[in-house]
Motif scaffolding. Structure first.
Motif, PDB file in Angstrom:
ATOM      1  N   GLU A  79     134.597  13.161  27.348  1.00 55.35           N
ATOM      2  CA  GLU A  79     133.444  13.787  26.850  1.00 55.35           C
ATOM      3  C   GLU A  79     132.235  12.945  27.106  1.00 55.35           C
ATOM      4  O   GLU A  79     132.363  11.655  26.905  1.00 55.35           O
ATOM      5  N   ASP A  80     131.096  13.514  27.223  1.00 54.06           N
ATOM      6  CA  ASP A  80     129.724  12.719  27.644  1.00 54.06           C
ATOM      7  C   ASP A  80     128.932  12.737  26.252  1.00 54.06           C
ATOM      8  O   ASP A  80     129.059  13.573  25.572  1.00 54.06           O
ATOM      9  N   ILE A  81     128.772  11.558  25.641  1.00 51.61           N
ATOM     10  CA  ILE A  81     127.909  11.102  24.622  1.00 51.61           C
ATOM     11  C   ILE A  81     126.796  10.247  24.958  1.00 51.61           C
ATOM     12  O   ILE A  81     126.991   9.213  24.967  1.00 51.61           O
ATOM     13  N   GLY A  93     125.211   9.827  27.680  1.00 51.02           N
ATOM     14  CA  GLY A  93     125.489   9.303  29.031  1.00 51.02           C
ATOM     15  C   GLY A  93     126.710   8.074  28.866  1.00 51.02           C
ATOM     16  O   GLY A  93     127.181   7.668  30.035  1.00 51.02           O
ATOM     17  N   THR A  94     127.593   8.183  28.070  1.00 48.69           N
ATOM     18  CA  THR A  94     128.847   7.350  28.032  1.00 48.69           C
ATOM     19  C   THR A  94     129.800   8.105  27.937  1.00 48.69           C
ATOM     20  O   THR A  94     130.034   9.185  27.082  1.00 48.69           O
ATOM     21  N   ALA A  95     130.835   7.874  28.822  1.00 49.51           N
ATOM     22  CA  ALA A  95     131.932   8.801  28.726  1.00 49.51           C
ATOM     23  C   ALA A  95     133.079   8.194  27.784  1.00 49.51           C
ATOM     24  O   ALA A  95     133.346   7.129  27.780  1.00 49.51           O
ATOM     25  N   LEU A  96     133.255   9.002  26.922  1.00 46.74           N
ATOM     26  CA  LEU A  96     134.476   8.773  25.886  1.00 46.74           C
ATOM     27  C   LEU A  96     135.832   9.284  26.131  1.00 46.74           C
ATOM     28  O   LEU A  96     135.820  10.457  26.098  1.00 46.74           O
ATOM     29  N   VAL A  97     136.866   8.516  26.100  1.00 47.35           N
ATOM     30  CA  VAL A  97     138.360   9.182  25.896  1.00 47.35           C
ATOM     31  C   VAL A  97     138.706   8.680  24.684  1.00 47.35           C
ATOM     32  O   VAL A  97     139.101   7.559  24.674  1.00 47.35           O
ATOM     33  N   ALA A  98     138.858   9.424  23.653  1.00 49.05           N
ATOM     34  CA  ALA A  98     139.332   9.241  22.382  1.00 49.05           C
ATOM     35  C   ALA A  98     140.254   9.975  21.871  1.00 49.05           C
ATOM     36  O   ALA A  98     139.966  11.489  21.635  1.00 49.05           O
ATOM     37  N   LEU A  99     141.535   9.697  21.669  1.00 52.09           N
ATOM     38  CA  LEU A  99     142.671  10.673  21.367  1.00 52.09           C
ATOM     39  C   LEU A  99     143.656  10.259  20.613  1.00 52.09           C
ATOM     40  O   LEU A  99     143.907   8.841  20.783  1.00 52.09           O
ATOM     41  N   SER A 142     132.577   3.833  37.754  1.00 54.41           N
ATOM     42  CA  SER A 142     131.453   3.294  37.794  1.00 54.41           C
ATOM     43  C   SER A 142     130.708   3.618  36.525  1.00 54.41           C
ATOM     44  O   SER A 142     129.715   3.255  35.992  1.00 54.41           O
ATOM     45  N   ARG A 143     131.290   4.953  35.966  1.00 57.91           N
ATOM     46  CA  ARG A 143     130.631   5.281  34.592  1.00 57.91           C
ATOM     47  C   ARG A 143     130.586   4.304  33.563  1.00 57.91           C
ATOM     48  O   ARG A 143     131.505   3.796  33.333  1.00 57.91           O
ATOM     49  N   GLY A 194     130.408   9.100  16.342  1.00 56.05           N
ATOM     50  CA  GLY A 194     129.121   9.055  15.686  1.00 56.05           C
ATOM     51  C   GLY A 194     128.450   7.721  16.108  1.00 56.05           C
ATOM     52  O   GLY A 194     127.285   7.361  16.141  1.00 56.05           O
ATOM     53  N   ALA A 195     129.271   6.625  16.183  1.00 56.41           N
ATOM     54  CA  ALA A 195     128.925   5.036  16.335  1.00 56.41           C
ATOM     55  C   ALA A 195     128.180   5.122  17.818  1.00 56.41           C
ATOM     56  O   ALA A 195     127.005   4.505  17.993  1.00 56.41           O
ATOM     57  N   LEU A 196     128.549   6.040  18.703  1.00 54.23           N
ATOM     58  CA  LEU A 196     128.107   5.771  20.160  1.00 54.23           C
ATOM     59  C   LEU A 196     126.956   6.847  20.124  1.00 54.23           C
ATOM     60  O   LEU A 196     126.031   6.776  20.876  1.00 54.23           O
ATOM     61  N   ALA A 197     126.922   7.855  19.509  1.00 51.81           N
ATOM     62  CA  ALA A 197     125.746   8.772  19.220  1.00 51.81           C
ATOM     63  C   ALA A 197     124.612   8.053  18.572  1.00 51.81           C
ATOM     64  O   ALA A 197     123.204   8.556  19.197  1.00 51.81           O
ATOM     65  N   SER A 198     124.724   7.069  17.947  1.00 48.37           N
ATOM     66  CA  SER A 198     123.565   6.452  17.149  1.00 48.37           C
ATOM     67  C   SER A 198     122.908   5.100  18.255  1.00 48.37           C
ATOM     68  O   SER A 198     122.169   4.369  17.640  1.00 48.37           O
TER      69      SER A 198
END
Length: 884
Positions: free
Chosen positions: A773-775, A777-783, A807-808, A880-884
């Motif tokens: 998922e994109d947050i 501009g950062t691609a996050l894989v959290a599961l 390269s993302r 939330g940390a990445l969003a802020s």
């Protein structure tokens, strides 16, 4: 005048005055209020409290003492010491103030030619309690002391109590004027450096009630018998008579500093105050450490063991800061042995064990020292790289608590790195730890034994259990919930005191006997038997039928089967101890034991686990002693006679004037012991060792079954082997080889499964990366990965997913639960790190949700937690940390 001579003159002076000389008690006594004996009167407490009748009207002793309340101050001044010797004279209702003052004055001012100390009477000052006119006038009458050299002081200085309800009274302190070069004129109320206290005379004449330790308590009245308790500081008198400025320069302490000078090439008193502190720490702690080890304390992480460990490690740290890198503790211990041996010959006899304990502790600390230095260097590097300048208090506390780093060592290392330390944060955590320790001590506080005072006055309980199992007796008293009661009825649990008993009271590691107390229409089941003041047998019992009353004629009956097993267990303990010393050497001394019917446990000083071969040898030597049917003999003598016989005494035990020596096979096993034993060693039956383990640094534990319990254990083991042989379809002797082959096959199968699991995980990496998922501009894989995946597999999968993100800027966070635990891994891509994302700094954002912690570098971090139910919340927190 040498220190040993000062002690000798004190004891001679008082024995000539009709006092019984009592040897110093061990530094560790069975007193829940004390870690260590800290005053000369401690071993006499039962007599002062009225818990036991004194065996003599007046006594004298030189007691070894340890006080540890201000260890951190040792070395910083010349006044603080942990170990010291307290000389005292004691009167139990015999003489009082006039004689106490006269005895002290004659010894202090008597000429050295006549056996006194030869102090100038014109330089003696004394203090008395505010309203103690009697003592004031006695000093004038007996010593000719002018009024201007007798000063009155208040309750905090010149009124004594034990800090709990009981005896108390005014005291009179004796001071010596060291001269104007040491401070101001005006007596001790003005300057206690110039006017040095050397002796305190306590006039025990009142009884106090509940209240503060030092003041704010009521005086309930006068004691029926007035007592004397005095304490003269041997070390203080020594440095006055030896013409030196402090205890560190006396004949018993300076040699340790001299040894440290030889080893370091530096000099004490050469103008470097920092080095002088280190020399003093070494000298003080070496003496204390050796004396504690000599009395059976071993280094550990709790209570007495922790204090000893701290003392020894402060020596090692101080020596390292003086530039010495080789091992030092055995050499310092040898110096203490040579200086203290004339007064305490047991140090010489027991030195191999003492040396082994301190050597092992130094080796252990050098290992933790290296680990602690790594932790410190990492923490210091992180602080400096982040622009900080202070080491957090919790990090300093971790270094202290986990790695044994005193705070001053941490402060010094931090200063070398250009950092300060959050000392207040450290001290707050230390205060919390001390508060927890004090709370734990209070839970095991000194029970109120005043209820037994009248019963003790009737005389000691006569123990007949060595000769018979059934004994005719009379009930002297009944106690329920701390109160004397006239009777108890069916269903009541009551403490019963009788004049004679055949039931053994728990002591010396042996459990109390099981049995009955029976009378006319009365039967009580004995649940426990304990001693009060070492003289009164108190039976805790349940009334099965009838009514028991004071004065009732009864019979105490020992369960014969219980006694047979108890005798086997206790004699077996002696046999295993002797076998242990035969196999390992005389330094493998018992430091504690516990035995009951069919079972024994023995703790002993030793570093390192015993090999299977050594265990087998100990077991074989023990059973050879059983097979040889060695005679068991009991000898009654005094402590001196027991020592001449070579009898082994148990550390921390207190012995009466007459001691009981139990021999098994003559000198092969010869120990001081009050327990019940077999008549010949063959009656012990087989001895089977069932376990050997560590119970702290430098201390091991052996466990064994004896008699029928050993036979049952061996039968169970035999049945187990036969069942395995039947299942594996091989003869008994082939079971180990077949099991080993099965285990190897299982290992290979697990390796194959690991490979398959890793391949399956890696095959899903592309799919997981594609679902990122994109947050912002950062691609996050959290599961949450499948449960049970370990940290290594999570790490492998996280790296593979990160690689698939290309390269993302990206973050991969994987969690896996395994029962009550959670493992997690966080990884960042190179583009993510360029954008300011660091894996280690993201951990604090979600770790609280899973009750966890962890850390790492910017590219990879991992850790664990204890709350699997919080994984979803952790993932939300990370978003939330990445969003802020």
């Amino acid at each position: 005048m040498q220190t040993h001579e000062i002690s000798r003159r004190f004891l001679t002076h008082f024995t000539n005055a009709g006092h019984t000389e009592v040897p110093s008690a061990s530094l560790i006594l069975d007193d829940p209020n004390l870690l260590f004996v800290n005053a000369g009167m401690v071993q006499f407490k039962p007599y002062f409290l009225g818990e036991a009748p004194p065996p003599y009207p007046r006594a004298t002793s030189v007691q070894k003492c340890v006080r540890t309340g201000d260890i951190d101050e040792v070395g910083k001044t010349t006044r603080h010491n942990t170990f010291f010797q307290m000389a005292g004279n004691f009167s139990f209702g015999d003489y009082f103030k006039a004689e106490a003052i006269e005895h002290a004055w004659n010894l202090i001012t008597g000429s050295q030619e006549s056996g006194g100390y030869g102090f100038d009477p014109e330089r003696i000052w004394v203090t008395v309690y505010l309203d103690d006119d009697e003592a004031f006038h006695l000093w004038q009458k007996i010593a000719g002391m002018p009024a201007e050299r007798i000063q009155r002081r208040g309750v905090e200085d010149n009124f004594w109590s034990m800090g709990v309800p009981g005896p108390c009274g005014p005291c009179s302190e004796i001071y010596y004027d060291r001269g104007p070069e040491h401070g101001r004129e005006g007596g001790p109320v003005v300057d206690e450096d110039r006017y040095l206290e050397i002796w305190n005379l306590v006039f025990m004449q009142n009884e106090r009630g509940e209240g503060g330790a030092k003041k704010d308590y009521p005086i309930l009245g006068e004691l029926p018998a007035k007592n004397i308790d005095t304490g003269m500081g041997i070390e203080r008198v020594a440095y006055l008579l030896q013409g030196v400025d402090n205890v560190y320069e006396t004949d018993l302490v300076r040699p340790v500093i001299t040894k440290a000078e030889e080893m370091s090439g530096r000099r004490y008193g050469a103008g470097n105050p920092v080095d002088d502190v280190r020399f003093r720490v070494i000298a003080d702690h070496a003496r204390s450490g050796v004396m504690l080890v000599g009395d059976g304390v071993t280094p550990g992480n709790e209570a007495r063991g922790y204090v000893l460990r701290r003392l020894l490690r402060r020596i090692v740290r101080s020596v390292r800061l003086l530039g010495v890198t080789e091992p030092v503790l055995p050499e310092f211990a040898a110096v203490v042995r040579d200086t203290m041996g004339p007064s305490y010959p047991e140090l010489v006899k027991d030195f191999p064990r003492i040396e082994s304990v301190v050597r092992n502790e130094e080796e252990t600390f050098l290992g933790t020292l290296a680990s602690g230095l790594k932790i410190f260097d990492m923490a210091a590097g992180e602080i400096k790289s982040s622009g900080g300048s202070q080491l957090p208090g919790d990090k300093a506390f971790q270094l202290h608590d986990t790695y044994g780093f005193p705070i001053d060592l941490t402060l010094e290392m931090a200063a070398e790195k250009g950092l300060s330390v959050d000392e207040q944060g450290f001290r707050d955590l230390m205060a919390e730890q001390r508060a927890r320790a004090k709370a734990a001590v209070k839970k095991t506080g000194h029970g109120d034994q005043t209820v037994y005072r009248d019963l003790l006055a009737l005389g000691a309980t006569e123990f007949t259990g060595y000769q018979e199992l059934d004994t005719e007796a009379v009930v002297r008293g009944l106690v329920r919930e701390g109160v004397r009661v006239p009777s108890a009825v069916e269903g009541d649990i009551v403490e019963v005191v009788v004049d004679r008993t055949s039931l053994y009271a728990e002591s010396g590691g042996q459990e109390s006997d099981a049995g009955l107390i029976v009378g006319d229409g009365v039967e009580l089941e004995v649940l426990d038997v304990q001693k009060v003041a070492r003289k009164l047998w108190v039976h805790q019992a349940r009334v099965r039928r009838g009514e028991v009353t004071e004065g009732l004629a009864v019979q105490t009956r020992v369960d014969p089967e219980w006694r047979i097993g108890a005798r086997q267990g206790h004699s077996g303990t002696h046999v295993v101890h002797a076998a242990l010393r035969e196999v390992l050497g005389p330094s493998a001394l018992q430091s504690g034991s516990y035995n009951k019917p069919g079972y024994l446990r023995l703790d002993f000083a030793w570093s390192g686990a015993l090999s299977p071969e050594t265990r087998s040898e100990i077991e074989e030597v023990s059973n050879l002693a059983v097979r040889n049917d060695l005679p068991v003999r009991v000898v009654y003598t005094d402590m001196g006679g027991a020592q001449e016989m070579g009898a082994v005494a148990l550390f921390g035990e207190t012995y009466d004037e007459t001691v009981r020596v139990v021999e098994i096979g003559g000198p092969w096993s010869r120990e001081l012991c009050g327990g019940t034993h077999v008549e010949r060693s063959a009656q012990i039956g087989p001895i089977t060792l069932i376990g050997e383990s560590s119970v702290g640094s430098g201390s091991r534990r052996l466990e064994a079954y004896v008699g029928m319990d050993a036979m049952r254990y061996l039968a169970k083991e035999r049945a187990l082997v036969q069942n395995l042989a039947s299942m594996l379809r091989v003869p008994d002797e082939d079971v180990p080889a077949r099991v080993e082959a099965l285990v190897e096959r299982l290992r290979q199968a697990e390796k194959e499964l690991d490979k398959l699991r890793a391949a399956q995980l890696l095959s899903s990496a592309g799919e997981l990366a594609g679902a990122a998922e994109d947050i912002n501009g950062t691609a996050l894989v959290a599961l949450r990965a499948p449960d049970g995946i370990g940290g290594n597999d999570l790490r492998t999968l996280a790296v593979e997913v990160r690689n698939r993100l290309g390269s993302r800027p990206g973050v991969v966070a994987l969690f896996s639960a395994d029962g009550p635990k959670v493992a997690f891994v966080v990884a960042t891509t190179a583009a993510g790190r360029d954008a300011g994302l660091a894996a280690g700094k993201l951990v604090p954002a979600f770790a609280p949700s899973i009750g966890g912690r962890g850390g790492g570098k910017p590219d990879m971090a991992q850790g664990g937690g204890t709350e699997p139910g919080g994984i979803d919340a952790a993932i939300t927190a990370l978003r939330g940390a990445l969003a802020s």
